[in-house]
Design an enzyme around this catalytic site. Structure first.
Site, PDB file in Angstrom:
ATOM      1  N   HIS A   1       0.485 -14.055 -26.277  1.00 48.09           N
ATOM      2  CA  HIS A   1      -0.246 -15.044 -25.024  1.00 48.09           C
ATOM      3  C   HIS A   1       0.242 -14.568 -23.911  1.00 48.09           C
ATOM      4  CE1 HIS A   1      -2.055 -18.791 -24.182  1.00 48.09           C
ATOM      5  NE2 HIS A   1      -1.071 -18.595 -23.961  1.00 48.09           N
ATOM      6  N   GLU A   2       1.842 -15.154 -23.857  1.00 51.32           N
ATOM      7  CA  GLU A   2       2.569 -14.784 -22.667  1.00 51.32           C
ATOM      8  C   GLU A   2       2.497 -13.409 -21.718  1.00 51.32           C
ATOM      9  OE1 GLU A   2       3.333 -17.449 -21.775  1.00 51.32           O
ATOM     10  OE2 GLU A   2       3.232 -18.997 -23.769  1.00 51.32           O
TER      11      GLU A   2
ATOM     12  N   HIS B   1      -1.219 -13.429 -19.766  1.00 47.40           N
ATOM     13  CA  HIS B   1      -0.267 -14.203 -18.627  1.00 47.40           C
ATOM     14  C   HIS B   1       0.261 -12.505 -17.527  1.00 47.40           C
ATOM     15  CE1 HIS B   1      -1.796 -17.980 -19.250  1.00 47.40           C
ATOM     16  NE2 HIS B   1      -0.951 -18.403 -19.944  1.00 47.40           N
TER      17      HIS B   1
ATOM     18  N   GLU C   1      -5.829 -20.307 -20.067  1.00 49.01           N
ATOM     19  CA  GLU C   1      -5.082 -20.584 -21.381  1.00 49.01           C
ATOM     20  C   GLU C   1      -5.952 -19.551 -22.087  1.00 49.01           C
ATOM     21  OE1 GLU C   1      -2.753 -21.632 -22.045  1.00 49.01           O
ATOM     22  OE2 GLU C   1      -1.927 -21.707 -19.975  1.00 49.01           O
TER      23      GLU C   1
END
Length: 292
Positions: free
Chosen positions: A151-152, A155, A222
Protein backbone atom coordinates in the site's frame (compact mmCIF):
# COMPACT_ATOMS: atom_id res chain seq x y z
CA UNK A 1 8.08 -10.57 14.22
CA UNK A 2 10.81 -8.91 16.31
CA UNK A 3 12.55 -5.66 15.49
CA UNK A 4 14.76 -3.26 17.37
CA UNK A 5 12.62 -0.53 18.98
CA UNK A 6 14.01 2.90 18.07
CA UNK A 7 14.26 5.62 20.65
CA UNK A 8 12.01 8.66 20.28
CA UNK A 9 13.80 11.66 18.76
CA UNK A 10 12.45 14.85 20.30
CA UNK A 11 9.06 15.45 21.90
CA UNK A 12 6.03 17.63 21.34
CA UNK A 13 7.98 20.85 21.92
CA UNK A 14 10.58 19.85 19.37
CA UNK A 15 7.94 19.09 16.74
CA UNK A 16 6.14 22.40 17.32
CA UNK A 17 9.43 24.33 17.17
CA UNK A 18 10.33 22.56 13.92
CA UNK A 19 6.93 23.35 12.38
CA UNK A 20 7.01 27.03 13.40
CA UNK A 21 10.64 27.41 12.34
CA UNK A 22 9.92 25.91 8.92
CA UNK A 23 6.96 28.21 8.32
CA UNK A 24 8.89 31.31 9.41
CA UNK A 25 11.84 30.36 7.20
CA UNK A 26 9.58 29.78 4.18
CA UNK A 27 7.80 33.13 4.61
CA UNK A 28 11.11 34.96 5.04
CA UNK A 29 12.63 33.27 1.99
CA UNK A 30 9.65 34.00 -0.25
CA UNK A 31 9.50 37.62 0.92
CA UNK A 32 13.15 38.08 -0.07
CA UNK A 33 12.55 36.41 -3.45
CA UNK A 34 9.53 38.63 -4.13
CA UNK A 35 11.59 41.73 -3.30
CA UNK A 36 14.50 40.64 -5.50
CA UNK A 37 12.21 40.17 -8.50
CA UNK A 38 10.36 43.38 -7.81
CA UNK A 39 6.97 41.77 -7.29
CA UNK A 40 4.39 44.48 -6.56
CA UNK A 41 1.52 42.84 -4.64
CA UNK A 42 -0.86 45.82 -5.07
CA UNK A 43 -1.58 45.13 -8.75
CA UNK A 44 -3.62 42.12 -9.86
CA UNK A 45 -0.66 40.50 -11.64
CA UNK A 46 1.66 41.19 -8.74
CA UNK A 47 -0.89 39.92 -6.24
CA UNK A 48 -1.40 36.73 -8.25
CA UNK A 49 2.35 36.10 -8.46
CA UNK A 50 2.74 36.74 -4.74
CA UNK A 51 -0.17 34.38 -3.94
CA UNK A 52 1.35 31.65 -6.13
CA UNK A 53 4.79 32.11 -4.58
CA UNK A 54 3.46 31.80 -1.07
CA UNK A 55 0.82 29.21 -1.94
CA UNK A 56 3.11 26.80 -3.75
CA UNK A 57 6.36 27.76 -2.05
CA UNK A 58 5.45 26.50 1.39
CA UNK A 59 3.97 23.29 -0.01
CA UNK A 60 7.04 22.47 -2.09
CA UNK A 61 9.48 23.28 0.70
CA UNK A 62 7.49 20.93 2.95
CA UNK A 63 7.62 18.25 0.25
CA UNK A 64 11.37 18.59 -0.20
CA UNK A 65 11.85 18.33 3.56
CA UNK A 66 9.21 15.62 4.02
CA UNK A 67 11.57 12.74 4.71
CA UNK A 68 13.52 14.69 7.29
CA UNK A 69 10.34 16.00 8.93
CA UNK A 70 8.83 12.51 8.99
CA UNK A 71 11.86 10.95 10.64
CA UNK A 72 12.12 13.78 13.14
CA UNK A 73 8.44 13.92 14.09
CA UNK A 74 7.89 10.16 14.47
CA UNK A 75 11.32 9.20 15.80
CA UNK A 76 11.62 6.67 12.98
CA UNK A 77 15.07 5.15 12.47
CA UNK A 78 16.21 4.11 9.00
CA UNK A 79 17.51 0.55 8.76
CA UNK A 80 20.99 1.10 7.36
CA UNK A 81 22.09 -2.46 8.03
CA UNK A 82 19.53 -5.08 9.16
CA UNK A 83 20.34 -6.28 12.67
CA UNK A 84 18.09 -9.37 12.65
CA UNK A 85 16.00 -11.58 10.38
CA UNK A 86 12.85 -9.47 10.83
CA UNK A 87 14.57 -6.28 9.70
CA UNK A 88 16.21 -8.15 6.81
CA UNK A 89 12.79 -9.46 5.73
CA UNK A 90 11.35 -5.96 5.98
CA UNK A 91 14.05 -4.41 3.76
CA UNK A 92 13.94 -7.28 1.25
CA UNK A 93 10.15 -7.14 1.00
CA UNK A 94 10.09 -3.38 0.39
CA UNK A 95 12.82 -3.82 -2.22
CA UNK A 96 10.89 -6.53 -4.08
CA UNK A 97 7.65 -4.53 -4.02
CA UNK A 98 9.47 -1.41 -5.22
CA UNK A 99 10.95 -3.32 -8.17
CA UNK A 100 7.53 -4.71 -9.05
CA UNK A 101 6.06 -1.19 -8.90
CA UNK A 102 8.85 0.26 -11.03
CA UNK A 103 10.28 2.68 -8.47
CA UNK A 104 13.67 3.07 -6.84
CA UNK A 105 14.46 1.39 -3.53
CA UNK A 106 12.95 3.50 -0.70
CA UNK A 107 14.65 4.05 2.62
CA UNK A 108 13.05 1.68 5.13
CA UNK A 109 12.49 2.81 8.71
CA UNK A 110 10.82 1.67 11.93
CA UNK A 111 9.22 3.94 14.52
CA UNK A 112 8.42 3.02 18.11
CA UNK A 113 4.64 3.40 18.21
CA UNK A 114 2.69 0.50 19.78
CA UNK A 115 -0.24 1.26 17.44
CA UNK A 116 -0.18 -0.49 14.05
CA UNK A 117 0.57 2.06 11.35
CA UNK A 118 2.81 2.84 8.39
CA UNK A 119 3.48 5.75 6.07
CA UNK A 120 5.38 6.72 2.94
CA UNK A 121 6.75 10.10 1.96
CA UNK A 122 9.36 11.74 -0.23
CA UNK A 123 9.66 14.23 -3.06
CA UNK A 124 10.57 11.70 -5.77
CA UNK A 125 9.54 8.18 -6.77
CA UNK A 126 13.16 7.05 -6.63
CA UNK A 127 14.02 8.79 -3.35
CA UNK A 128 11.23 7.95 -0.90
CA UNK A 129 10.79 6.68 2.63
CA UNK A 130 8.60 3.80 3.81
CA UNK A 131 8.23 3.47 7.57
CA UNK A 132 6.30 1.05 9.76
CA UNK A 133 5.52 1.04 13.46
CA UNK A 134 6.72 -1.59 15.88
CA UNK A 135 3.06 -2.21 16.70
CA UNK A 136 2.29 -3.08 13.08
CA UNK A 137 5.12 -5.62 12.93
CA UNK A 138 4.14 -7.18 16.24
CA UNK A 139 0.37 -7.34 15.76
CA UNK A 140 0.03 -8.37 12.11
CA UNK A 141 0.99 -11.50 10.20
CA UNK A 142 3.76 -11.38 7.62
CA UNK A 143 1.18 -11.49 4.81
CA UNK A 144 -0.71 -8.53 6.29
CA UNK A 145 2.48 -6.54 6.82
CA UNK A 146 3.45 -7.23 3.20
CA UNK A 147 0.08 -5.86 2.03
CA UNK A 148 0.56 -2.71 4.11
CA UNK A 149 4.05 -2.25 2.67
CA UNK A 150 2.59 -2.69 -0.84
CA UNK A 151 0.00 0.00 0.00
CA UNK A 152 2.77 2.43 0.93
CA UNK A 153 4.86 1.54 -2.13
CA UNK A 154 1.74 2.15 -4.26
CA UNK A 155 1.47 5.66 -2.76
CA UNK A 156 5.01 6.35 -3.97
CA UNK A 157 4.43 4.79 -7.39
CA UNK A 158 1.22 6.82 -7.82
CA UNK A 159 3.09 10.05 -7.07
CA UNK A 160 0.60 10.83 -4.31
CA UNK A 161 2.95 13.05 -2.29
CA UNK A 162 3.65 15.31 -5.28
CA UNK A 163 0.00 15.43 -6.35
CA UNK A 164 -1.13 16.32 -2.83
CA UNK A 165 1.48 19.07 -2.76
CA UNK A 166 0.21 20.50 -6.06
CA UNK A 167 -3.40 20.47 -4.85
CA UNK A 168 -2.37 22.09 -1.58
CA UNK A 169 -0.45 24.74 -3.52
CA UNK A 170 -3.43 25.51 -5.76
CA UNK A 171 -5.90 25.91 -2.89
CA UNK A 172 -3.38 27.94 -0.88
CA UNK A 173 -2.94 30.28 -3.85
CA UNK A 174 -6.68 30.81 -4.23
CA UNK A 175 -7.11 31.41 -0.49
CA UNK A 176 -4.37 34.04 -0.47
CA UNK A 177 -5.53 35.69 -3.71
CA UNK A 178 -9.27 35.78 -3.06
CA UNK A 179 -8.91 36.93 0.55
CA UNK A 180 -6.81 39.90 -0.55
CA UNK A 181 -8.98 40.81 -3.52
CA UNK A 182 -12.11 40.86 -1.35
CA UNK A 183 -10.29 42.70 1.44
CA UNK A 184 -9.15 45.38 -1.01
CA UNK A 185 -12.82 46.05 -1.85
CA UNK A 186 -14.30 45.75 1.63
CA UNK A 187 -11.60 47.74 3.40
CA UNK A 188 -11.17 50.41 0.72
CA UNK A 189 -10.65 53.78 2.45
CA UNK A 190 -10.81 52.21 5.93
CA UNK A 191 -7.07 51.84 6.57
CA UNK A 192 -4.56 49.02 6.77
CA UNK A 193 -5.85 47.76 10.09
CA UNK A 194 -9.28 46.96 8.65
CA UNK A 195 -7.66 45.40 5.57
CA UNK A 196 -5.52 43.15 7.75
CA UNK A 197 -8.48 42.01 9.88
CA UNK A 198 -10.59 41.22 6.78
CA UNK A 199 -7.72 39.28 5.18
CA UNK A 200 -7.18 37.19 8.31
CA UNK A 201 -10.90 36.46 8.69
CA UNK A 202 -11.28 35.47 5.04
CA UNK A 203 -8.20 33.24 5.14
CA UNK A 204 -9.71 31.36 8.08
CA UNK A 205 -13.08 30.91 6.34
CA UNK A 206 -11.63 30.06 2.91
CA UNK A 207 -9.00 27.84 4.50
CA UNK A 208 -11.84 25.88 6.10
CA UNK A 209 -13.26 24.99 2.67
CA UNK A 210 -9.80 24.53 1.11
CA UNK A 211 -8.99 21.91 3.72
CA UNK A 212 -12.11 19.97 2.74
CA UNK A 213 -10.87 19.84 -0.87
CA UNK A 214 -7.41 18.60 0.14
CA UNK A 215 -8.86 15.97 2.48
CA UNK A 216 -11.25 14.78 -0.25
CA UNK A 217 -8.25 14.04 -2.45
CA UNK A 218 -6.46 12.40 0.48
CA UNK A 219 -9.37 9.99 0.90
CA UNK A 220 -9.43 9.21 -2.85
CA UNK A 221 -5.74 8.35 -2.89
CA UNK A 222 -6.23 5.77 -0.12
CA UNK A 223 -8.58 3.79 -2.37
CA UNK A 224 -5.99 3.94 -5.19
CA UNK A 225 -3.20 2.78 -2.87
CA UNK A 226 -5.38 -0.10 -1.63
CA UNK A 227 -5.98 -1.08 -5.26
CA UNK A 228 -2.25 -0.83 -5.94
CA UNK A 229 -1.51 -3.10 -2.99
CA UNK A 230 -4.03 -5.61 -4.32
CA UNK A 231 -2.15 -5.65 -7.63
CA UNK A 232 1.25 -6.06 -5.96
CA UNK A 233 0.01 -8.74 -3.54
CA UNK A 234 -3.68 -9.72 -3.71
CA UNK A 235 -7.04 -8.22 -2.83
CA UNK A 236 -7.73 -10.80 -0.06
CA UNK A 237 -4.30 -10.06 1.43
CA UNK A 238 -4.93 -6.30 1.55
CA UNK A 239 -8.47 -6.87 2.84
CA UNK A 240 -7.04 -8.99 5.65
CA UNK A 241 -4.65 -6.18 6.57
CA UNK A 242 -7.49 -3.65 6.70
CA UNK A 243 -9.58 -5.98 8.84
CA UNK A 244 -6.63 -6.32 11.21
CA UNK A 245 -6.55 -2.51 11.49
CA UNK A 246 -10.30 -2.57 12.16
CA UNK A 247 -9.80 -4.96 15.07
CA UNK A 248 -7.28 -2.65 16.69
CA UNK A 249 -9.78 0.26 16.80
CA UNK A 250 -7.01 2.85 16.94
CA UNK A 251 -6.44 6.13 15.12
CA UNK A 252 -2.84 5.17 14.40
CA UNK A 253 -1.01 7.40 16.90
CA UNK A 254 0.95 9.48 14.37
CA UNK A 255 1.87 13.16 14.92
CA UNK A 256 -0.63 15.60 13.40
CA UNK A 257 1.74 16.60 10.60
CA UNK A 258 2.06 12.94 9.50
CA UNK A 259 -1.48 11.68 10.13
CA UNK A 260 -2.62 12.08 6.51
CA UNK A 261 0.26 9.86 5.34
CA UNK A 262 -0.46 6.88 7.61
CA UNK A 263 -2.35 3.80 6.52
CA UNK A 264 -4.57 4.20 9.57
CA UNK A 265 -5.88 7.55 10.77
CA UNK A 266 -8.88 9.15 12.42
CA UNK A 267 -11.85 8.76 10.08
CA UNK A 268 -14.34 11.15 11.69
CA UNK A 269 -18.13 11.17 11.52
CA UNK A 270 -20.76 13.74 10.57
CA UNK A 271 -19.23 17.07 9.56
CA UNK A 272 -15.85 15.85 10.78
CA UNK A 273 -15.90 13.23 8.04
CA UNK A 274 -15.36 16.03 5.50
CA UNK A 275 -12.03 16.79 7.18
CA UNK A 276 -10.88 13.18 7.56
CA UNK A 277 -7.73 12.22 5.68
CA UNK A 278 -8.86 8.59 5.37
CA UNK A 279 -12.16 6.98 4.37
CA UNK A 280 -13.75 4.51 6.82
CA UNK A 281 -12.05 1.13 6.81
CA UNK A 282 -15.33 -0.59 5.97
CA UNK A 283 -15.61 1.50 2.78
CA UNK A 284 -12.06 0.58 1.79
CA UNK A 285 -12.75 -3.10 2.41
CA UNK A 286 -15.99 -2.92 0.40
CA UNK A 287 -14.14 -1.29 -2.51
CA UNK A 288 -11.53 -4.04 -2.55
CA UNK A 289 -14.15 -6.78 -2.39
CA UNK A 290 -16.01 -5.09 -5.26
CA UNK A 291 -12.81 -4.99 -7.32
CA UNK A 292 -12.64 -1.17 -7.38
Amino acid sequence: MTVSTPSKIGGFGTRIALLIGTNVAVIALLTVIASIFGVEPRGLVGLTVMAALFGFGGSFVSLLMSKRIALRSTGAVVIEQPSNDAERWLVDTVGRLARDAGIGMPDVAVFGSPAPNAFATGAKRDDSLVAVSVGLLQQMSSEEVEAVLAHEVAHVANGDMVTLTLIQGVVNTFVILISRLVANTVASGRGRGTYFVVVMALQVVLGFFATMIVMWFSRRREFRADSGSAQLTSAPQMTSALRALQRQQTSGNLPDEMAAFGISASEGSGIRKLFASHPPLEERIAALEAGR
